[in-house]
Motif scaffolding. Sequence first.
Motif, mmCIF file in Angstrom:
data_model
loop_
_atom_site.group_PDB
_atom_site.id
_atom_site.type_symbol
_atom_site.label_atom_id
_atom_site.label_comp_id
_atom_site.label_asym_id
_atom_site.label_seq_id
_atom_site.Cartn_x
_atom_site.Cartn_y
_atom_site.Cartn_z
ATOM 1 N N VAL A 70 14.763 14.431 -1.355
ATOM 2 C CA VAL A 70 13.492 13.269 -1.933
ATOM 3 C C VAL A 70 14.225 11.659 -1.191
ATOM 4 C CG1 VAL A 70 13.301 11.942 -3.983
ATOM 5 C CG2 VAL A 70 12.716 14.324 -3.955
ATOM 6 N N GLN A 71 15.338 12.194 -0.916
ATOM 7 C CA GLN A 71 15.813 10.729 -0.201
ATOM 8 C C GLN A 71 15.608 10.371 1.280
ATOM 9 O OE1 GLN A 71 20.152 9.700 -0.680
ATOM 10 N NE2 GLN A 71 19.969 11.478 -2.304
ATOM 11 N N LYS A 72 15.128 11.053 1.892
ATOM 12 C CA LYS A 72 15.052 12.055 3.328
ATOM 13 C C LYS A 72 13.241 11.051 2.875
ATOM 14 C CE LYS A 72 15.999 12.274 7.932
ATOM 15 N NZ LYS A 72 16.833 11.997 8.532
ATOM 16 N N CYS A 73 12.579 11.331 2.499
ATOM 17 C CA CYS A 73 11.416 10.499 2.234
ATOM 18 C C CYS A 73 10.953 9.483 2.214
ATOM 19 C CB CYS A 73 10.784 12.136 1.178
ATOM 20 S SG CYS A 73 10.001 13.581 1.170
ATOM 21 N N GLU A 74 11.794 9.307 1.431
ATOM 22 C CA GLU A 74 12.335 8.047 0.500
ATOM 23 C C GLU A 74 12.178 6.902 1.520
ATOM 24 O OE1 GLU A 74 13.779 7.717 -3.176
ATOM 25 O OE2 GLU A 74 12.320 8.104 -4.164
ATOM 26 N N MET A 75 13.418 7.132 2.661
ATOM 27 C CA MET A 75 13.808 6.607 4.017
ATOM 28 C C MET A 75 12.639 6.868 4.630
ATOM 29 S SD MET A 75 17.622 8.366 4.800
ATOM 30 C CE MET A 75 17.394 6.920 6.484
ATOM 31 N N VAL A 76 11.439 7.396 4.979
ATOM 32 C CA VAL A 76 10.549 6.999 5.440
ATOM 33 C C VAL A 76 9.422 6.371 5.040
ATOM 34 C CG1 VAL A 76 8.397 8.708 6.650
ATOM 35 C CG2 VAL A 76 11.192 9.578 6.861
ATOM 36 N N PHE A 77 9.467 6.037 4.110
ATOM 37 C CA PHE A 77 8.321 5.671 3.120
ATOM 38 C C PHE A 77 9.022 3.735 3.199
ATOM 39 C CE2 PHE A 77 7.063 9.347 0.321
ATOM 40 C CZ PHE A 77 7.058 9.768 0.890
ATOM 41 N N GLY A 78 10.248 3.699 3.450
ATOM 42 C CA GLY A 78 11.254 2.743 3.046
ATOM 43 C C GLY A 78 10.118 1.639 4.345
ATOM 44 N N ARG A 79 9.585 2.411 5.737
ATOM 45 C CA ARG A 79 10.010 2.069 6.954
ATOM 46 C C ARG A 79 8.096 2.255 7.105
ATOM 47 N NH1 ARG A 79 14.325 4.976 8.585
ATOM 48 N NH2 ARG A 79 12.969 6.633 9.568
ATOM 49 N N MET A 80 7.427 2.209 5.939
ATOM 50 C CA MET A 80 5.882 2.271 6.183
ATOM 51 C C MET A 80 4.964 2.248 5.285
ATOM 52 S SD MET A 80 5.763 6.329 8.407
ATOM 53 C CE MET A 80 4.453 5.730 9.635
ATOM 54 N N GLN A 81 4.026 1.429 5.691
ATOM 55 C CA GLN A 81 3.489 0.456 3.944
ATOM 56 C C GLN A 81 2.059 1.882 3.413
ATOM 57 O OE1 GLN A 81 1.822 -3.223 4.873
ATOM 58 N NE2 GLN A 81 4.157 -4.050 5.029
ATOM 59 N N PHE A 82 2.891 2.776 2.504
ATOM 60 C CA PHE A 82 1.860 3.879 2.048
ATOM 61 C C PHE A 82 1.974 3.030 1.068
ATOM 62 C CE2 PHE A 82 3.631 6.580 5.416
ATOM 63 C CZ PHE A 82 2.749 6.691 6.706
ATOM 64 N N THR A 83 0.675 3.755 0.234
ATOM 65 C CA THR A 83 0.424 2.884 -1.565
ATOM 66 C C THR A 83 1.306 4.487 -2.355
ATOM 67 O OG1 THR A 83 -1.172 5.371 -1.564
ATOM 68 C CG2 THR A 83 -1.537 2.472 -1.232
ATOM 69 N N LYS A 84 1.557 4.173 -3.693
ATOM 70 C CA LYS A 84 2.275 5.474 -4.343
ATOM 71 C C LYS A 84 1.650 6.919 -4.371
ATOM 72 C CE LYS A 84 3.320 1.823 -7.699
ATOM 73 N NZ LYS A 84 3.727 1.420 -8.891
ATOM 74 N N VAL A 85 0.461 6.845 -4.215
ATOM 75 C CA VAL A 85 -0.276 7.950 -4.289
ATOM 76 C C VAL A 85 -0.273 8.840 -2.702
ATOM 77 C CG1 VAL A 85 -2.842 9.352 -4.048
ATOM 78 C CG2 VAL A 85 -2.211 7.467 -6.402
#
Length: 199
Positions: A70-85
């Motif tokens: 989960v932490q690794k996913c959130e690291m990636v999401f933090g660098r990219m502009q994705f919606t919650k879905v």
Amino acid sequence: MAIGVVEEQEVMAGMYNLRNAENSGTGEETTANAAAATAATAATAAITGPTNTMQKFSGDRGPPTADTWVQKCEMVFGRMQFTKVQKQELATHQLESAALFWWNSWKEGLDLMTLAWLNFKTRFDRKFVLATIRSQLSDEFLKLTQEGRTVIEYVTKFNELSRFAPYLVDTQEKKNEKFIKGLNHYLSKSLIPFDAEPL
């Protein structure tokens, strides 16, 4: 490979176009569908590039652990502009083996167009993070203070652990109070109420 904001938006638009084309039931191969398929492939390449690596998660006891994944996913999401879905969609594409069986079973009857990352994480934690570990992480959040961390590091840790004690942050007021109480004294006296949304 890293991608820019405009490219990210094009990639995600392509993924949605591909899904909509598949759901239409026409089965026709059009230029638009081919372009959407190319965009979806680009999205996969973007999140598996050297700077945006999303790991697979199988649900067994080997690495990565559920919390690490989960932490690794959130690291990636933090660098990219994705919606919650979109975060949920990209993360669930990394599931395999037992984790994928669980997801395929649980998603039946859900509206996947509105299922947000936070909702997915809550169910995911209940399934794959051992109760004893959840309890330890909840206690860690209860005792969390800034101490020697920078404010950014404290915010990151706060967001990381808060999901294991949702009863402490289930309103904005409670979240503000918990966050401010944990700050170093000289900051807590002058801080504007914390209203950042958890990752």
